[in-house]
Design an enzyme around this catalytic site. Structure first.
Site, PDB file in Angstrom:
ATOM      1  N   LYS A 107     -15.162  -3.791   5.512  1.00 19.44           N
ATOM      2  CA  LYS A 107     -14.616  -4.640   4.434  1.00 19.44           C
ATOM      3  C   LYS A 107     -15.580  -5.748   4.045  1.00 19.44           C
ATOM      4  O   LYS A 107     -16.483  -6.107   4.806  1.00 19.44           O
ATOM      5  CB  LYS A 107     -13.283  -5.247   4.859  1.00 19.44           C
ATOM      6  CG  LYS A 107     -13.395  -6.152   6.076  1.00 19.44           C
ATOM      7  CD  LYS A 107     -12.154  -7.001   6.263  1.00 19.44           C
ATOM      8  CE  LYS A 107     -12.317  -7.916   7.471  1.00 19.44           C
ATOM      9  NZ  LYS A 107     -11.320  -8.947   7.575  1.00 19.44           N
ATOM     10  N   HIS A 138      -8.475  -0.942  -0.711  1.00 18.94           N
ATOM     11  CA  HIS A 138      -7.497  -2.018  -0.917  1.00 18.94           C
ATOM     12  C   HIS A 138      -8.286  -3.232  -1.359  1.00 18.94           C
ATOM     13  O   HIS A 138      -9.343  -3.502  -0.800  1.00 18.94           O
ATOM     14  CB  HIS A 138      -6.807  -2.446   0.386  1.00 18.94           C
ATOM     15  CG  HIS A 138      -6.224  -1.346   1.192  1.00 18.94           C
ATOM     16  ND1 HIS A 138      -4.876  -1.140   1.269  1.00 18.94           N
ATOM     17  CD2 HIS A 138      -6.792  -0.425   1.994  1.00 18.94           C
ATOM     18  CE1 HIS A 138      -4.643  -0.129   2.096  1.00 18.94           C
ATOM     19  NE2 HIS A 138      -5.786   0.317   2.541  1.00 18.94           N
ATOM     20  N   HIS A 158      -5.103  -0.961  -5.546  1.00 17.16           N
ATOM     21  CA  HIS A 158      -5.629   0.154  -4.765  1.00 17.16           C
ATOM     22  C   HIS A 158      -6.408   1.050  -5.699  1.00 17.16           C
ATOM     23  O   HIS A 158      -5.953   1.366  -6.792  1.00 17.16           O
ATOM     24  CB  HIS A 158      -4.492   0.901  -4.077  1.00 17.16           C
ATOM     25  CG  HIS A 158      -3.796   0.043  -3.071  1.00 17.16           C
ATOM     26  ND1 HIS A 158      -2.650  -0.646  -3.348  1.00 17.16           N
ATOM     27  CD2 HIS A 158      -4.139  -0.282  -1.798  1.00 17.16           C
ATOM     28  CE1 HIS A 158      -2.298  -1.356  -2.290  1.00 17.16           C
ATOM     29  NE2 HIS A 158      -3.178  -1.158  -1.329  1.00 17.16           N
ATOM     30  N   ASP A 210      -2.624  -7.570  -5.687  1.00 14.57           N
ATOM     31  CA  ASP A 210      -3.032  -6.385  -4.951  1.00 14.57           C
ATOM     32  C   ASP A 210      -3.566  -5.304  -5.896  1.00 14.57           C
ATOM     33  O   ASP A 210      -3.177  -5.255  -7.061  1.00 14.57           O
ATOM     34  CB  ASP A 210      -1.798  -5.832  -4.219  1.00 14.57           C
ATOM     35  CG  ASP A 210      -2.176  -5.140  -2.919  1.00 14.57           C
ATOM     36  OD1 ASP A 210      -3.387  -4.985  -2.654  1.00 14.57           O
ATOM     37  OD2 ASP A 210      -1.259  -4.755  -2.181  1.00 14.57           O
ATOM     38  N   GLN A 265       0.907 -10.945  -3.502  1.00 15.23           N
ATOM     39  CA  GLN A 265      -0.506 -10.574  -3.456  1.00 15.23           C
ATOM     40  C   GLN A 265      -0.954 -10.103  -4.828  1.00 15.23           C
ATOM     41  O   GLN A 265      -0.201  -9.417  -5.514  1.00 15.23           O
ATOM     42  CB  GLN A 265      -0.702  -9.405  -2.493  1.00 15.23           C
ATOM     43  CG  GLN A 265      -0.555  -9.748  -1.035  1.00 15.23           C
ATOM     44  CD  GLN A 265      -0.838  -8.519  -0.188  1.00 15.23           C
ATOM     45  OE1 GLN A 265      -0.199  -7.497  -0.345  1.00 15.23           O
ATOM     46  NE2 GLN A 265      -1.800  -8.624   0.697  1.00 15.23           N
ATOM     47  N   ARG A 320       6.106 -11.674   5.343  1.00 13.41           N
ATOM     48  CA  ARG A 320       5.513 -11.556   6.676  1.00 13.41           C
ATOM     49  C   ARG A 320       6.000 -12.713   7.538  1.00 13.41           C
ATOM     50  O   ARG A 320       6.116 -13.842   7.065  1.00 13.41           O
ATOM     51  CB  ARG A 320       3.985 -11.602   6.596  1.00 13.41           C
ATOM     52  CG  ARG A 320       3.427 -10.414   5.863  1.00 13.41           C
ATOM     53  CD  ARG A 320       1.914 -10.461   5.821  1.00 13.41           C
ATOM     54  NE  ARG A 320       1.411  -9.444   4.907  1.00 13.41           N
ATOM     55  CZ  ARG A 320       0.148  -9.332   4.534  1.00 13.41           C
ATOM     56  NH1 ARG A 320      -0.744 -10.182   4.998  1.00 13.41           N
ATOM     57  NH2 ARG A 320      -0.225  -8.386   3.702  1.00 13.41           N
ATOM     58  N   CYS A 347       0.798  -1.237   0.000  1.00 10.31           N
ATOM     59  CA  CYS A 347       0.000   0.000   0.000  1.00 10.31           C
ATOM     60  C   CYS A 347       0.836   1.295   0.000  1.00 10.31           C
ATOM     61  O   CYS A 347       0.588   2.171  -0.838  1.00 10.31           O
ATOM     62  CB  CYS A 347      -0.967   0.020   1.169  1.00 10.31           C
ATOM     63  SG  CYS A 347      -1.517  -1.588   1.717  1.00 10.31           S
TER      64      CYS A 347
HETATM   65 ZN    ZN Z   1      -3.303  -2.089   0.476  1.00  9.47          ZN
END
Ligand code: ZN
Length: 641
Positions: free
Chosen positions: A469, A515, A389, A387, A385, A367, A338
């Site tokens: 979410k 996200h 945004h 991912d 990910q 992680r 992010c």
């Molecule tokens: Zn994010």
């Protein structure tokens, strides 16, 4: 003696002398058949043993051993009986730790110098059956914590002592059956004769309290059911899951490897796995391009200050790896993408006219996970990910959420997932952002779900502190649920990074940030895919779509030519021209789950054709190589429709 009034939830109230046990009361209130299946009761939300004396007015709810709560009690009791069996068989060699019911079964952790192995199961199961036969009652007893401490100290059970030392409770409960006494909240089955249908399944090493610095214990897993048929069905399901285990298939199909020398939880993609992953990534990128996303690439490390600004060092540091120093400045590996996307945003000024901005990245993050929690591709330390945004204005939020859900379900469907559970998580107790913001975005999520015609469950208070979410759990071929997709609204990071855009009023405003990840992590998603398809990927995903095999060396040159021709047409093809029997080559291709085998003998060579065999054993008539290319193209298009 005083009288008490007891009733069933929807039945009449009857009067009993105070101190009458639940068993006695049930004799009056429920039928014999129901009583036989009643393993415990619920009263005022608490579960009680059938042997409990009732001393006040109560409404009882019988818990059937066939219900979810009932079978949990049965399994927990079976764990106790297993511990008793182990104690009787191995006596002083063994210290007992804990033994709860879990999903689908139970376990018990034992401390023994020589760890248990499945070779011990037969003996332990036989002993358990004897103990069941003996009809040992489960006797509940309450003690002060100090008394219990003295008791377990004398017994020489250090793990129980440690647990007791950390409890707050004034009094604790103990259960005795046979020679075994355990610290336990209960409830339990009335006696051991209830434990008829059980099976010990596997052992695993398990650190005491999950702490790698503490004693390594042996955990014996088992399961129990109220009904023999259910156990059989469960064992069949387990066997099916074992056959589909992605770690086993990953090895068999040459997809990935994990090696100690590299490090636990770190995936090496082998050529076939790398190709599978590229096919998924290409499809993912194409779909995102079509849906108005732009692709980003960002680095794997960033200055520690960035993670301070983002709040990760305050709220997420236990998941982050240690810092490293570069030119006297501290850096840290990224646990999330992010802040980098925000960096791209903040590189230039923005106007309301540009919105929505949709940026996606296959971003690899790192992680910390405990070694014990790592599991093949499903739980790793470095993963990618899918991912994205989205930055938008408040009036665009609902439509953006709708678009995300739409793309999400479309992509999942392409991979063969059309069953899912959808959850909407709302504001937790601790949160940032104004109430108006929360209201607006929660409504936007709801509206989008409803417009899409999705049924969903609300998880009250389960939202992230920075916004509400949506989570989507997919169901695989065996009906197992996997949490993959998540869509989160965020009021926090735009604030922390002072993100702005110029509105149509000429003033600065803060954009809304969403996200989202659809597959979650590529590693995990591919793990789920392997198990979902049992390794037999649909043609568009198969790393090797077809394999050419000759019958004798005479067709070698024709096979080489065929190979070059099909490869040039984009077919993912391999050849097996070894001097082996055809049946042997076919068996090997089947083990590798290759969708098509192209078999070439003298006739095919002369006619310029191939004989096509599917991986399920079905034979298609001989066809020209061009006809085979068409067949593959059609089937791939169909797969992605
Ligand atoms: Zn994010």
């Amino acid at each position: 003696m005083a009288a008490i009034a007891v009733s069933l939830q929807d039945g009449e109230t009857k009067s009993f002398p105070s101190g009458t046990t639940v068993t006695e009361i049930l004799k009056d209130l429920v039928s014999g058949k129901q009583r036989k299946q009643t393993v415990a009761v619920k009263a005022n939300g608490a579960l009680l043993d059938l042997s409990t004396p009732v001393t006040s007015d109560l409404t009882l709810e019988p818990i059937s051993v066939f219900s979810e709560e009932g079978v949990d009690i049965l399994r927990h009791s079976t764990a106790h009986i297993m511990a008793l069996a182990v104690k009787e068989l191995f006596g002083d060699q063994v210290k007992v730790a804990i033994g709860p019911a879990i999903e689908d079964g139970f376990y018990y952790d034992f401390d023994r110098e020589k760890p248990f192995s499945p070779d011990d199961f037969e003996l332990i199961e036989k002993k358990m059956a004897e103990l069941a036969e003996a009809r040992l009652p489960f006797i509940r007893q309450e003690m002060t914590r100090a008394e219990a401490l003295r008791f377990f100290e004398q017994l020489g059970e250090p793990y129980k002592v440690e647990l007791l030392n950390e409890m707050d409770a004034e009094t604790v409960s103990l259960y005795t059956h046979g020679q075994f006494v355990d610290l336990c909240r209960g409830p339990h089955v009335p006696d051991s004769s209830w434990i008829k249908v059980f099976k010990l399944l596997r052992v695993a090493g398990s650190y005491w309290r999950g702490d790698e610095k503490r004693q390594m214990l042996t955990r014996i897993y088992g399961t129990a059911f109220a009904d023999k048929k259910e156990l059989q069905q469960y064992l069949t399901r387990l066997e099916e899951a074992r056959k589909r285990d992605h770690r086993r298939l990953g090895k068999q199909l040459g997809l990935f490897t994990i090696q100690d020398q590299i490090g636990p939880g770190l995936i090496l993609w082998q050529p076939r796995g790398a190709l599978l992953r590229r096919l998924i990534e290409d499809y993912w990128k194409d779909e995102h391009y079509r849906n108005g996303y732009q692709l980003l690439y960002t680095p794997h490390i960033a200055r520690q200050d960035l993670w301070k600004t983002s709040g990760h060092l305050d709220f997420y540091s236990e998941n982050m790896y240690a810092a490293m120093e570069i030119d006297e400045v501290m850096y840290q590996l990224k646990p999330m993408n992010c802040p980098f996307h925000i960096g791209v945003y903040n590189a230039e000024p923005h106007s309301y006219r540009e919105f929505p901005i949709r940026w996606c990245e296959l971003g690899t993050v790192y992680r910390y996970e405990r070694t014990g929690a790592l599991h093949g591709l499903m739980r790793v330390r470095g993963f990618t990910q899918d991912d994205a945004h989205i930055f938008c204005r408040p009036d665009q939020l609902e439509e953006e959420i709708f678009n995300i859900i739409d793309l999400n379900l479309h992509i999942l469907k392409t991979f063969g997932f059309d069953q899912y559970d959808v959850y909407l998580s709302t504001r937790p107790e601790k949160y940032v952002g104004s109430d108006d913001h929360w209201e607006l975005s929660t409504q936007a999520l709801k509206q989008a779900l409803e417009k899409k015609g999705l049924t969903y469950q609300i998880d009250p208070g389960e939202g992230v502190f920075y916004g509400p979410k949506i989570d989507i759990k997919i169901k695989d071929q065996l009906g197992r649920s996997w949490q993959c997709s998540t869509i989160q609204v965020d009021f926090n990071l735009p604030e922390r990074f002072q993100m702005t855009y110029t509105g149509d009023d000429g003033n600065d405003h803060q954009p809304i940030m969403i996200h989202r990840a659809l597959m979650g992590s590529l590693e995990r998603f591919i793990g789920v895919l392997i198990e979902h398809y049992a390794g037999a990927f649909p043609l568009w995903l198969a790393p090797e779509q077809a394999r050419i095999m000759n019958i004798t060396d005479d067709q070698g040159a024709y096979c080489d030519q065929l190979y070059a021709q099909l490869r040039a047409r984009g077919i993912r093809i391999d050849k097996d021209l070894r001097n082996e029997k055809l049946n042997y080559k076919i068996r090997e291709a089947q083990l590798m789950k290759v969708p098509y085998m192209l078999i070439v003998g003298e006739r095919e060579k002369e006619e310029g054709t191939v004989t096509v065999r599917r991986r399920d054993g079905q034979n298609l008539p001989a066809m020209t190589p061009e006809a085979f290319v068409d067949l593959v193209m059609d089937e791939c298009d169909l797969g992605k429709a």
